[in-house]
Design a protein around this motif. Sequence first.
Motif, PDB file in Angstrom:
ATOM      1  N   UNK A   1       0.668  -1.290   0.047  1.00 32.11           N
ATOM      2  CA  UNK A   1       0.196  -0.103  -0.128  1.00 32.11           C
ATOM      3  C   UNK A   1       0.941   1.192   0.241  1.00 32.11           C
ATOM      4  N   UNK A   2       2.027   1.306   0.661  1.00 28.97           N
ATOM      5  CA  UNK A   2       2.709   2.212   0.438  1.00 28.97           C
ATOM      6  C   UNK A   2       3.112   2.710  -0.581  1.00 28.97           C
ATOM      7  N   UNK A   3       3.475   1.784  -1.415  1.00 31.12           N
ATOM      8  CA  UNK A   3       4.029   2.169  -2.905  1.00 31.12           C
ATOM      9  C   UNK A   3       2.811   2.273  -3.853  1.00 31.12           C
ATOM     10  N   UNK A   4       1.652   2.585  -3.338  1.00 33.42           N
ATOM     11  CA  UNK A   4       0.340   2.671  -4.349  1.00 33.42           C
ATOM     12  C   UNK A   4       0.255   1.683  -5.122  1.00 33.42           C
ATOM     13  N   UNK A   5       0.366   0.411  -4.712  1.00 32.18           N
ATOM     14  CA  UNK A   5       0.015  -0.647  -5.590  1.00 32.18           C
ATOM     15  C   UNK A   5      -1.435  -1.246  -5.414  1.00 32.18           C
ATOM     16  N   UNK A   6      -2.077  -1.396  -6.841  1.00 29.15           N
ATOM     17  CA  UNK A   6      -3.355  -1.832  -6.941  1.00 29.15           C
ATOM     18  C   UNK A   6      -3.330  -3.393  -6.867  1.00 29.15           C
ATOM     19  N   UNK A   7      -4.380  -3.955  -6.187  1.00 31.03           N
ATOM     20  CA  UNK A   7      -4.553  -5.268  -6.007  1.00 31.03           C
ATOM     21  C   UNK A   7      -5.857  -5.782  -6.673  1.00 31.03           C
ATOM     22  N   UNK A   8      -5.822  -6.890  -7.217  1.00 32.07           N
ATOM     23  CA  UNK A   8      -6.955  -7.529  -8.100  1.00 32.07           C
ATOM     24  C   UNK A   8      -7.255  -9.046  -7.472  1.00 32.07           C
ATOM     25  N   UNK A   9      -8.185  -9.044  -6.832  1.00 28.15           N
ATOM     26  CA  UNK A   9      -8.669 -10.440  -6.201  1.00 28.15           C
ATOM     27  C   UNK A   9      -9.372 -11.667  -7.219  1.00 28.15           C
ATOM     28  N   UNK A  10      -8.786 -12.589  -7.447  1.00 25.43           N
ATOM     29  CA  UNK A  10      -9.245 -13.553  -8.304  1.00 25.43           C
ATOM     30  C   UNK A  10      -9.842 -14.913  -7.405  1.00 25.43           C
TER      31      UNK A  10
ATOM     32  N   UNK B   1      -6.284 -15.739  -5.216  1.00 23.91           N
ATOM     33  CA  UNK B   1      -4.928 -14.974  -5.540  1.00 23.91           C
ATOM     34  C   UNK B   1      -4.934 -13.543  -5.761  1.00 23.91           C
ATOM     35  N   UNK B   2      -4.139 -12.790  -5.389  1.00 25.55           N
ATOM     36  CA  UNK B   2      -4.213 -11.365  -5.745  1.00 25.55           C
ATOM     37  C   UNK B   2      -3.203 -10.891  -6.825  1.00 25.55           C
ATOM     38  N   UNK B   3      -3.541 -10.344  -8.197  1.00 24.08           N
ATOM     39  CA  UNK B   3      -3.114  -9.621  -9.029  1.00 24.08           C
ATOM     40  C   UNK B   3      -2.435  -8.357  -8.634  1.00 24.08           C
ATOM     41  N   UNK B   4      -1.208  -8.318  -8.917  1.00 27.94           N
ATOM     42  CA  UNK B   4      -0.424  -6.957  -8.210  1.00 27.94           C
ATOM     43  C   UNK B   4      -0.277  -6.060  -9.560  1.00 27.94           C
TER      44      UNK B   4
END
Length: 232
Positions: A18-27, A32-35
Amino acid sequence: MHRLIKADTLPAFLDWIKIRAIELEYLPSQHKLNIYKDGIRVGALRLPLHYNWEAETGKIWPKETNWILFMVRAGIAAVGYFENGSNISHNVYRAYMVRKKQGKSQIKYLKTKGKSRAGSRVRLGEAEVFFQEIHEKVTSYLRHHPVDMIGYSCSKTLWPFIFNAGTGIDKDDPRLYKIPLHVQHPTYETLLQVNETLQAATLEFEEELSDWFKDSGKPGLSPYPDDEDEQW
């Protein structure tokens, strides 16, 4: 490349994300989380079986979870029921299904004249019993226990014999989860090893991004085999 993340360090790792402003998508089907970074997929995080992901808050937490694991290869299969990670029951099944000279399963020759021979009939008969035993055991677990997930490992060649009508294993069951490991020899020991691995998280990323994810080791990453499918 892969790195194994201990389950109890996951909150720290997600904070790093989160600190690196990365987005997550849950499958959900793969748990699994895509980053993503700036709209580009940079990796994926396979979650432990006993952890929940809440998309609204981006939080993860452990919960009591029960699952079935079944792993099938031609002539041998391991089936087990687990409550919150502990193995409660298991069975290993074996059958004479392999043609000695060719070293291949008899079920691959169902449409050839070889099935009329005595040896072939024996192999096909044992194959029928073999899959029936697997179906009965999995169905029994589903009937008598609260099951949250059903992990499976088998080649696509065997899918028609595992996920067919009337077996009790519905191919559309939302609890089905393809075990993301290559299981070469499904013994009881392998069943326990796979179960242990599935209770950790796995970070997947391309080799050229290894430096980018290097600092994420601080929350508790440890080396994981670089092969796409772990060998057992």
